[in-house]
Design an enzyme around this catalytic site. Structure first.
Site, PDB file in Angstrom:
ATOM      1  N   HIS A 307      14.012  33.509  20.824  1.00  0.00           N
ATOM      2  CA  HIS A 307      13.366  34.741  21.288  1.00  0.00           C
ATOM      3  C   HIS A 307      14.355  35.548  22.115  1.00  0.00           C
ATOM      4  O   HIS A 307      15.136  34.984  22.866  1.00  0.00           O
ATOM      5  CB  HIS A 307      12.123  34.405  22.138  1.00  0.00           C
ATOM      6  N   ASP A 364       5.275  32.548  16.752  1.00  0.00           N
ATOM      7  CA  ASP A 364       5.077  32.483  15.311  1.00  0.00           C
ATOM      8  C   ASP A 364       5.224  31.075  14.734  1.00  0.00           C
ATOM      9  O   ASP A 364       4.989  30.875  13.549  1.00  0.00           O
ATOM     10  CB  ASP A 364       6.095  33.409  14.613  1.00  0.00           C
TER      11      ASP A 364
HETATM   12  N1  CMC Z   1      17.788  29.484  14.301  1.00  0.00           N
HETATM   13  C1  CMC Z   1      19.102  29.201  14.466  1.00  0.00           C
HETATM   14  N2  CMC Z   1      19.905  29.827  15.331  1.00  0.00           N
HETATM   15  C2  CMC Z   1      19.350  30.812  16.071  1.00  0.00           C
HETATM   16  C3  CMC Z   1      17.999  31.161  15.947  1.00  0.00           C
HETATM   17  C4  CMC Z   1      17.219  30.443  15.028  1.00  0.00           C
HETATM   18  N3  CMC Z   1      15.929  30.754  14.865  1.00  0.00           N
HETATM   19  N4  CMC Z   1      17.735  32.172  16.805  1.00  0.00           N
HETATM   20  C5  CMC Z   1      18.885  32.444  17.437  1.00  0.00           C
HETATM   21  N5  CMC Z   1      19.864  31.630  16.989  1.00  0.00           N
HETATM   22  C6  CMC Z   1      21.262  31.579  17.487  1.00  0.00           C
HETATM   23  C7  CMC Z   1      22.087  32.712  16.923  1.00  0.00           C
HETATM   24  O1  CMC Z   1      22.702  32.376  15.716  1.00  0.00           O
HETATM   25  C8  CMC Z   1      23.072  32.927  18.050  1.00  0.00           C
HETATM   26  O2  CMC Z   1      24.041  31.919  17.973  1.00  0.00           O
HETATM   27  P1  CMC Z   1      25.591  32.239  18.390  1.00  0.00           P
HETATM   28  O3  CMC Z   1      25.520  32.571  19.856  1.00  0.00           O
HETATM   29  O4  CMC Z   1      26.317  30.994  18.082  1.00  0.00           O
HETATM   30  O5  CMC Z   1      26.008  33.420  17.552  1.00  0.00           O
HETATM   31  C9  CMC Z   1      22.255  32.668  19.308  1.00  0.00           C
HETATM   32  O6  CMC Z   1      21.218  31.756  18.889  1.00  0.00           O
HETATM   33  C10 CMC Z   1      21.610  33.909  19.902  1.00  0.00           C
HETATM   34  O7  CMC Z   1      20.866  34.553  18.890  1.00  0.00           O
HETATM   35  P2  CMC Z   1      20.721  36.118  18.765  1.00  0.00           P
HETATM   36  O8  CMC Z   1      20.497  36.466  17.326  1.00  0.00           O
HETATM   37  O9  CMC Z   1      21.855  36.797  19.467  1.00  0.00           O
HETATM   38  O10 CMC Z   1      19.408  36.350  19.621  1.00  0.00           O
HETATM   39  P3  CMC Z   1      18.494  37.620  19.562  1.00  0.00           P
HETATM   40  O11 CMC Z   1      17.903  37.745  20.889  1.00  0.00           O
HETATM   41  O12 CMC Z   1      19.243  38.800  19.018  1.00  0.00           O
HETATM   42  O13 CMC Z   1      17.383  37.244  18.452  1.00  0.00           O
HETATM   43  C11 CMC Z   1      15.439  36.438  17.415  1.00  0.00           C
HETATM   44  C12 CMC Z   1      16.120  36.815  18.739  1.00  0.00           C
HETATM   45  C13 CMC Z   1      13.966  36.173  17.672  1.00  0.00           C
HETATM   46  C14 CMC Z   1      15.529  37.621  16.409  1.00  0.00           C
HETATM   47  C15 CMC Z   1      16.137  35.189  16.842  1.00  0.00           C
HETATM   48  O14 CMC Z   1      15.984  34.109  17.729  1.00  0.00           O
HETATM   49  C16 CMC Z   1      15.623  34.818  15.453  1.00  0.00           C
HETATM   50  O15 CMC Z   1      16.133  35.353  14.452  1.00  0.00           O
HETATM   51  N6  CMC Z   1      14.598  33.902  15.351  1.00  0.00           N
HETATM   52  C17 CMC Z   1      13.992  33.582  14.093  1.00  0.00           C
HETATM   53  C18 CMC Z   1      12.960  34.635  13.699  1.00  0.00           C
HETATM   54  C19 CMC Z   1      11.723  34.547  14.567  1.00  0.00           C
HETATM   55  O16 CMC Z   1      11.160  33.481  14.789  1.00  0.00           O
HETATM   56  N7  CMC Z   1      11.237  35.721  15.007  1.00  0.00           N
HETATM   57  C20 CMC Z   1      10.023  35.823  15.838  1.00  0.00           C
HETATM   58  C21 CMC Z   1      10.339  36.237  17.246  1.00  0.00           C
HETATM   59  S1  CMC Z   1       8.985  35.986  18.396  1.00  0.00           S
HETATM   60  C22 CMC Z   1       7.704  36.984  17.923  1.00  0.00           C
HETATM   61  C23 CMC Z   1       8.008  38.357  17.533  1.00  0.00           C
HETATM   62  O17 CMC Z   1       8.774  39.070  18.175  1.00  0.00           O
HETATM   63  O18 CMC Z   1       7.453  38.780  16.545  1.00  0.00           O
END
Ligand code: CMC
Length: 430
Positions: A307, A364
């Site tokens: 998140h 989710d």
């Molecule tokens: N699985 C594997 N690695 C992950 C995941 C995941 N679900 N989420 C983040 N990471 C890693 C990412 O690869 C990065 O690693 P590194 O620092 O080595 O490059 C690190 O964690 C930080 O991730 P980020 O993409 O910079 O974080 P963000 O704040 O931009 O993204 C997020 C947040 C929710 C989009 C992301 O965690 C994600 O894609 N999660 C899966 C999709 C998901 O469950 N979405 C629902 C979010 S909650 C409800 C809503 O908002 O609807």
């Protein structure tokens, strides 16, 4: 708000920027006049460090896993309120008195029918249309069918649009499902509560009486409450962005629905069940999927994990997991997907990759499992997220329009990195 300032040096010049302090002590550097005085813009890809507005609706402490609606903890709201009461709280800022709540509910009930002409819109969609696409289209079409409540600056229009939005969204959501399975639309019944009515419109048929299972009504009520608001997330920011042009509420919400659909946002609940089913069908061995999620050269992610704001267990996921347990115990159900999800959580939470990045299950991760138990098809999961998030979208849209200092159109800047000025080459010479 505060007399503190921050100082920044650019070349030989020093600039002072005001510091704003929020209710819970969070601090923000006010850069609204920064470009005017320095010529510089600030750059923040993905807005991870940008406060877009002051807001009094929802407080989140992502480090501690705290979520509050208008100052009340999500745990207490989930235990003591129903969904319409929560909607009132979010939109108007205070818990309603008994009379206020009754009037609010009466106003919503009065608007639950759709214009009969709108049925022809549904009829034009192919049977395999995704219900999120139908939902955003038909909500957008409300601006055509409700021309008497389009002006956000008119208080009567604003109130009427709010009631209509809350009242018609469940009807549109249920009709979009009925359309996809070729069953007749079930009209709303105003003697039922919000969730009973929605479940009847989803699962009822004209040839039989339908009474929703009270446990499912309670579970749906809780899930809608847990999704009702979450600060400046992608879809809410979209509603605010679109609404800042002074367009009507229906168009703003329609845009929010589109933003919610994506798999990184609300679409993660559907994507998460798909992921769990795929792992299950492949024999339930988690290693390969965990390895892929950790591989920097693979864009595969564990859906329902991680998140932008929570760096701790999402408090909503905790409550949803408990409801899963409760429902299954009460109904004597077993669910291998739920077992698998718990196993995946355990494995991920003891893996250094997820620990170091503070990646926990989010809202989710388990919600789709409850929806499945209730018989709700996968394609409708994100529609239910939209139904839940609606009061938050409305509350932010209203807050923005009523902001004491007035509203500004949202218009970020950019750092241009394209070609420098160049000479046009006529077609014949290219
Ligand atoms: N699985 C594997 N690695 C992950 C995941 C995941 N679900 N989420 C983040 N990471 C890693 C990412 O690869 C990065 O690693 P590194 O620092 O080595 O490059 C690190 O964690 C930080 O991730 P980020 O993409 O910079 O974080 P963000 O704040 O931009 O993204 C997020 C947040 C929710 C989009 C992301 O965690 C994600 O894609 N999660 C899966 C999709 C998901 O469950 N979405 C629902 C979010 S909650 C409800 C809503 O908002 O609807």
């Amino acid at each position: 708000m505060s007399t503190e300032t921050s100082k920044i040096t650019l070349g030989d010049e020093n600039f002072e920027l005001p510091i704003l302090v929020g209710t819970e002590g969070e601090r923000a550097i006010d850069i609204s006049k920064f470009r005017g005085s320095t010529g510089y813009i600030t750059l923040d890809d993905g807005y991870a460090n940008t406060g877009a507005t002051l807001s009094g609706i929802t407080y989140i402490d992502g480090e501690k896993g705290v979520l509050r609606y208008r100052g009340y903890s999500i745990e207490e709201i989930a235990e003591r309120c129903d969904y319409t009461e929560t909607a009132y709280l979010l939109i108007y800022g205070e818990l309603p008195s008994g009379d206020e709540l009754e009037e609010f509910r009466r106003n919503i009930r009065m608007h639950s029918l759709l214009h009969e002409g709108m049925k022809t819109i549904f009829a034009g969609f192919p049977p395999d249309a995704h219900p999120m696409a139908i939902l955003s289209s038909v909500v957008g079409a409300l601006a055509i069918y409700c021309p008497d409540a389009l002006e956000p600056s008119n208080p009567q229009h604003m109130e009427l649009a709010i009631y209509r939005m809350l009242a018609k969204m469940p009807t549109i959501a249920a009709f979009s499902y009925k359309q996809s399975i070729g069953q007749p639309f079930i009209y709303p019944r105003n003697d039922l509560n919000y969730c009973q009515n929605f479940l009847r419109m989803m699962f009822g048929v004209p040839s039989e009486e339908y009474v929703a299972d009270p446990d499912f009504v309670d579970a749906l009520n809780l899930l809608l409450i847990l999704h009702a608001d979450h600060g400046q997330n992608c879809s809410t920011s979209t509603v605010r962005m679109v609404g800042s042009s002074t367009v009507n509420l229906y168009s703003s919400v329609s845009a929010g629905i589109c933003a919610l659909w994506g798999a990184l946002h609300g679409g993660a609940n559907e994507a998460c069940i798909n992921m769990l089913e795929e792992i299950h069908a492949a024999g339930g061995r988690l290693g390969k999927y965990i390895d892929r999620a950790k591989d920097p050269n693979d864009d595969y992610r564990l859906m329902g994990f991680g998140h932008r704001v929570y760096k701790n267990y999402d408090p909503r996921a905790k409550i949803i997991k408990e409801i899963c347990h409760r429902l299954m115990k009460k109904h004597g159900m077993e669910n291998s997907i739920f077992e698998l999800a718990q196993e995946l959580e355990e494995v991920a939470l003891s893996d250094s990759y997820f620990i170091e990045r503070k990646l926990y299950p989010n809202v989710d991760f388990y919600s789709g499992i409850i929806y499945s138990l209730m018989g709700i098809p996968k394609q409708m999961f994100t529609v239910l997220f939209a139904l839940g998030r609606l009061p938050g979208w409305i509350a932010h849209w209203r807050e923005m329009h009523l902001a004491p200092g007035g509203m500004k159109i949202h218009r970020p800047r950019q750092l241009y990195t394209g070609s420098a000025q160049r000479k046009f080459v006529p077609l014949i010479k290219r």
